[in-house]
Design a protein around this motif. Structure first.
Motif, PDB file in Angstrom:
ATOM      1  N   PRO A   1      10.587  14.738  15.070  1.00 51.57           N
ATOM      2  CA  PRO A   1      10.227  13.982  14.953  1.00 51.57           C
ATOM      3  C   PRO A   1      10.942  13.102  13.462  1.00 51.57           C
ATOM      4  CG  PRO A   1       9.478  15.914  14.567  1.00 51.57           C
ATOM      5  CD  PRO A   1      10.241  15.743  15.945  1.00 51.57           C
ATOM      6  N   TYR A   2      11.749  13.763  13.214  1.00 55.04           N
ATOM      7  CA  TYR A   2      13.008  13.180  12.226  1.00 55.04           C
ATOM      8  C   TYR A   2      13.570  11.818  13.190  1.00 55.04           C
ATOM      9  CZ  TYR A   2      16.956  12.761   9.545  1.00 55.04           C
ATOM     10  OH  TYR A   2      18.022  12.475   8.776  1.00 55.04           O
ATOM     11  N   ALA A   3      14.189  12.322  14.060  1.00 57.01           N
ATOM     12  CA  ALA A   3      14.835  11.239  15.161  1.00 57.01           C
ATOM     13  C   ALA A   3      13.632   9.513  15.487  1.00 57.01           C
ATOM     14  CB  ALA A   3      15.401  11.808  16.492  1.00 57.01           C
ATOM     15  N   ALA A   4      12.651  10.607  15.601  1.00 49.39           N
ATOM     16  CA  ALA A   4      11.553   9.100  15.777  1.00 49.39           C
ATOM     17  C   ALA A   4      11.067   8.630  14.925  1.00 49.39           C
ATOM     18  CB  ALA A   4      10.151   9.477  16.051  1.00 49.39           C
ATOM     19  N   SER A   5      11.447   8.840  13.558  1.00 52.15           N
ATOM     20  CA  SER A   5      10.617   8.803  12.430  1.00 52.15           C
ATOM     21  C   SER A   5      11.744   8.024  11.898  1.00 52.15           C
ATOM     22  CB  SER A   5      11.099   9.698  10.800  1.00 52.15           C
ATOM     23  OG  SER A   5      11.674  10.430  10.621  1.00 52.15           O
ATOM     24  N   LYS A   6      13.569   7.886  12.085  1.00 51.10           N
ATOM     25  CA  LYS A   6      13.914   7.656  11.646  1.00 51.10           C
ATOM     26  C   LYS A   6      14.175   5.911  12.276  1.00 51.10           C
ATOM     27  CE  LYS A   6      15.828   9.341   8.168  1.00 51.10           C
ATOM     28  NZ  LYS A   6      16.118   9.389   6.814  1.00 51.10           N
ATOM     29  N   ALA A   7      13.808   6.388  13.446  1.00 57.04           N
ATOM     30  CA  ALA A   7      13.872   4.861  14.358  1.00 57.04           C
ATOM     31  C   ALA A   7      12.783   4.294  13.889  1.00 57.04           C
ATOM     32  CB  ALA A   7      13.277   5.205  15.993  1.00 57.04           C
ATOM     33  N   ALA A   8      12.093   4.088  13.185  1.00 57.52           N
ATOM     34  CA  ALA A   8      11.108   3.626  12.274  1.00 57.52           C
ATOM     35  C   ALA A   8      10.889   2.918  11.249  1.00 57.52           C
ATOM     36  CB  ALA A   8       9.736   4.640  12.565  1.00 57.52           C
ATOM     37  N   VAL A   9      12.260   3.782  11.409  1.00 59.29           N
ATOM     38  CA  VAL A   9      12.379   3.120  10.002  1.00 59.29           C
ATOM     39  C   VAL A   9      13.500   1.929   9.756  1.00 59.29           C
ATOM     40  CG1 VAL A   9      14.467   3.189   7.261  1.00 59.29           C
ATOM     41  CG2 VAL A   9      12.885   5.165   8.130  1.00 59.29           C
ATOM     42  N   VAL A  10      13.915   2.356  10.937  1.00 64.00           N
ATOM     43  CA  VAL A  10      15.452   1.139  11.642  1.00 64.00           C
ATOM     44  C   VAL A  10      13.955  -0.481  11.853  1.00 64.00           C
ATOM     45  CG1 VAL A  10      16.390   0.109  13.338  1.00 64.00           C
ATOM     46  CG2 VAL A  10      16.434   2.467  12.500  1.00 64.00           C
ATOM     47  N   ASN A  11      12.968  -0.313  12.278  1.00 65.36           N
ATOM     48  CA  ASN A  11      11.985  -1.360  12.856  1.00 65.36           C
ATOM     49  C   ASN A  11      11.351  -1.605  11.770  1.00 65.36           C
ATOM     50  OD1 ASN A  11       8.842  -2.147  13.108  1.00 65.36           O
ATOM     51  ND2 ASN A  11      10.097  -2.662  15.349  1.00 65.36           N
ATOM     52  N   LEU A  12      11.348  -0.539  10.361  1.00 64.44           N
ATOM     53  CA  LEU A  12      10.276  -1.413   9.285  1.00 64.44           C
ATOM     54  C   LEU A  12      11.359  -2.187   8.539  1.00 64.44           C
ATOM     55  CD1 LEU A  12       7.952  -1.315   7.294  1.00 64.44           C
ATOM     56  CD2 LEU A  12       9.108   1.375   6.637  1.00 64.44           C
ATOM     57  N   THR A  13      12.276  -1.667   8.512  1.00 66.71           N
ATOM     58  CA  THR A  13      13.445  -2.825   8.043  1.00 66.71           C
ATOM     59  C   THR A  13      13.435  -3.610   8.157  1.00 66.71           C
ATOM     60  OG1 THR A  13      15.301  -0.536   6.960  1.00 66.71           O
ATOM     61  CG2 THR A  13      16.381  -3.175   7.159  1.00 66.71           C
ATOM     62  N   LYS A  14      13.624  -4.525   9.184  1.00 65.58           N
ATOM     63  CA  LYS A  14      13.950  -5.498  10.083  1.00 65.58           C
ATOM     64  C   LYS A  14      12.209  -5.920   9.652  1.00 65.58           C
ATOM     65  CE  LYS A  14      16.819  -3.966  13.742  1.00 65.58           C
ATOM     66  NZ  LYS A  14      17.928  -5.044  13.266  1.00 65.58           N
ATOM     67  N   THR A  15      11.305  -5.550   9.644  1.00 72.86           N
ATOM     68  CA  THR A  15      10.149  -5.605   9.315  1.00 72.86           C
ATOM     69  C   THR A  15       9.700  -6.048   8.060  1.00 72.86           C
ATOM     70  OG1 THR A  15       9.090  -5.053  11.574  1.00 72.86           O
ATOM     71  CG2 THR A  15       7.450  -6.122   9.830  1.00 72.86           C
ATOM     72  N   LEU A  16       9.950  -5.473   7.244  1.00 71.32           N
ATOM     73  CA  LEU A  16      10.093  -5.862   5.725  1.00 71.32           C
ATOM     74  C   LEU A  16      10.934  -7.216   4.997  1.00 71.32           C
ATOM     75  CD1 LEU A  16      10.426  -2.101   3.962  1.00 71.32           C
ATOM     76  CD2 LEU A  16       8.286  -4.068   3.740  1.00 71.32           C
ATOM     77  N   ALA A  17      12.263  -7.380   6.203  1.00 71.85           N
ATOM     78  CA  ALA A  17      13.455  -8.101   5.750  1.00 71.85           C
ATOM     79  C   ALA A  17      12.768  -9.291   5.812  1.00 71.85           C
ATOM     80  CB  ALA A  17      14.736  -8.243   6.250  1.00 71.85           C
ATOM     81  N   TRP A  18      11.448  -9.371   7.323  1.00 74.07           N
ATOM     82  CA  TRP A  18      11.216 -10.436   7.324  1.00 74.07           C
ATOM     83  C   TRP A  18       9.803 -11.360   6.955  1.00 74.07           C
ATOM     84  CZ3 TRP A  18       6.171 -12.298   8.564  1.00 74.07           C
ATOM     85  CH2 TRP A  18       5.845 -13.501   9.208  1.00 74.07           C
TER      86      TRP A  18
ATOM     87  N   LEU B   1       9.609  -9.993   2.989  1.00 74.84           N
ATOM     88  CA  LEU B   1       9.488 -10.251   1.687  1.00 74.84           C
ATOM     89  C   LEU B   1      11.081 -11.265   1.577  1.00 74.84           C
ATOM     90  CD1 LEU B   1      10.569  -5.986   0.628  1.00 74.84           C
ATOM     91  CD2 LEU B   1       8.150  -8.045   0.467  1.00 74.84           C
ATOM     92  N   GLY B   2      11.836 -12.020   2.926  1.00 72.36           N
ATOM     93  CA  GLY B   2      12.592 -12.827   2.800  1.00 72.36           C
ATOM     94  C   GLY B   2      11.544 -14.291   2.447  1.00 72.36           C
ATOM     95  N   PRO B   3      12.284 -14.860   1.492  1.00 75.23           N
ATOM     96  CA  PRO B   3      14.007 -15.064   1.187  1.00 75.23           C
ATOM     97  C   PRO B   3      14.192 -14.848  -0.240  1.00 75.23           C
ATOM     98  CG  PRO B   3      12.844 -17.463   0.655  1.00 75.23           C
ATOM     99  CD  PRO B   3      11.823 -16.392   1.225  1.00 75.23           C
ATOM    100  N   ASP B   4      13.368 -13.856  -1.293  1.00 75.00           N
ATOM    101  CA  ASP B   4      12.928 -13.393  -2.564  1.00 75.00           C
ATOM    102  C   ASP B   4      13.832 -12.278  -2.123  1.00 75.00           C
ATOM    103  OD1 ASP B   4      11.690 -15.603  -3.798  1.00 75.00           O
ATOM    104  OD2 ASP B   4       9.978 -14.967  -3.268  1.00 75.00           O
ATOM    105  N   ILE B   5      13.992 -11.126  -1.228  1.00 75.71           N
ATOM    106  CA  ILE B   5      14.054 -10.115  -1.742  1.00 75.71           C
ATOM    107  C   ILE B   5      15.190  -9.663   0.008  1.00 75.71           C
ATOM    108  CG2 ILE B   5      13.698  -7.853  -1.718  1.00 75.71           C
ATOM    109  CD1 ILE B   5      11.452  -8.530  -3.389  1.00 75.71           C
ATOM    110  N   ARG B   6      15.927  -9.118  -0.336  1.00 74.75           N
ATOM    111  CA  ARG B   6      16.777  -8.686   0.949  1.00 74.75           C
ATOM    112  C   ARG B   6      16.021  -6.837   1.523  1.00 74.75           C
ATOM    113  NH1 ARG B   6      21.622  -8.022   0.784  1.00 74.75           N
ATOM    114  NH2 ARG B   6      21.731  -7.698  -1.308  1.00 74.75           N
ATOM    115  N   VAL B   7      16.180  -6.548   2.439  1.00 76.46           N
ATOM    116  CA  VAL B   7      16.407  -5.618   2.862  1.00 76.46           C
ATOM    117  C   VAL B   7      16.926  -4.767   3.858  1.00 76.46           C
ATOM    118  CG1 VAL B   7      14.259  -4.117   4.212  1.00 76.46           C
ATOM    119  CG2 VAL B   7      13.690  -5.584   2.610  1.00 76.46           C
ATOM    120  N   ASN B   8      17.553  -3.911   3.925  1.00 75.94           N
ATOM    121  CA  ASN B   8      18.702  -3.442   4.962  1.00 75.94           C
ATOM    122  C   ASN B   8      19.277  -2.072   5.236  1.00 75.94           C
ATOM    123  OD1 ASN B   8      20.917  -6.079   6.110  1.00 75.94           O
ATOM    124  ND2 ASN B   8      20.623  -6.204   3.528  1.00 75.94           N
ATOM    125  N   ALA B   9      19.696  -1.719   5.677  1.00 74.90           N
ATOM    126  CA  ALA B   9      18.994   0.034   5.749  1.00 74.90           C
ATOM    127  C   ALA B   9      20.476   0.151   6.316  1.00 74.90           C
ATOM    128  CB  ALA B   9      18.209   0.582   6.945  1.00 74.90           C
TER     129      ALA B   9
END
Length: 253
Positions: A156-173, A175-183
């Protein structure tokens, strides 16, 4: 008088969170320190931040509880009048016996995702109105190398961190262009977390990992905080990215 920037850090009491708070304080930010259970650690970190010239606001909040998250961000907004930076670092893990799927407690699975994934989303969502008041606002999420490649970590930890990776990219899309999101994706990190994970094998396994790493050591919380600060203050045309911090281990194996 120069306006001090404002940051919010979850999981701020110890480890990466503590280092992020101190890096931000040293860079001229006032910091809201959010913790779940380590009140003494949060207060100690706040005192260190204040010694660096920061205003430190300490708040307890379970990031998996959206009502609590909304109340927390309202308090931060009342105190700071907005945010320039958000570090989503709160995280938890589950217990298991390696390669024994039946050893996983599904309640721990659900709790891991509630904190690591839903919590990251809920804090981000509640903080967006505050970030929109800031100057060149940015978010950094704590992912992990285990979210990018397999290993012995709890599923669950590994899978949750993979989800955070995807969430980061999706949030960047979203919230842009005003707010940048990276991990950031740290590799094996020195300190209490890995000591708990590896137990009496800590020294041996960390030593072997260090010897197999091009930079000949394992990552520290301060290494991670340094990269977080760089992503928050600079890299103005970088968003939706995941920065691996492992001394070159992943690229050399």
């Amino acid at each position: 008088m120069t306006h001090r920037k404002r940051a919010l850090v979850t999981g701020a009491a110890t480890g990466i969170g503590r280092s992020a708070v101190l890096a931000l304080a040293g860079a001229g930010y006032d910091v809201a320190l959010i913790y779940a259970s380590s009140a003494a650690g949060a207060q100690a970190t706040a005192a260190e931040a204040e010694a660096l010239g920061a205003r430190a606001l300490v708040l307890q909040c379970d990031v998996s509880d959206d009502t609590a998250v909304r109340a927390m961000t309202r308090t931060v907004d009342e105190a700071f009048g907005g945010l320039d930076a958000l570090v989503n670092n709160a995280g938890t893990t589950a217990n298991w016996k390696v390669k024994d799927l039946e050893s996983l407690d599904l309640a721990e699975w659900d709790r891991t995702f509630a904190v690591n994934v839903r919590g990251t989303f809920q804090v981000t969502r509640a903080a967006v109105p505050l970030l929109r008041k800031g100057t060149l606002p940015a978010i950094v999420n704590t992912a992990s190398i285990v979210g990018l490649r397999p290993g012995p970590q709890p599923l669950p930890y590994a899978a949750s961190k993979a989800a955070v990776v995807n969430l980061t990219k999706t949030l960047a899309w979203n919230l842009g262009p005003d707010i940048r999101v990276n991990a950031v994706a740290p590799g094996w990190m020195e300190g209490d977390w890995m000591e708990r994970m590896l137990g009496d094998k800590y020294d041996d396994l960390m030593g072997k990992r260090a010897r197999s790493t091009p930079l000949r050591r394992c990552v520290t919380a301060d290494d991670v905080a340094e990269t977080m600060l760089s992503l928050l203050q600079g890299n103005r045309f970088v968003t939706g990215e995941v920065v691996v911090i492992d001394g070159g281990f992943a690229s050399s194996t």
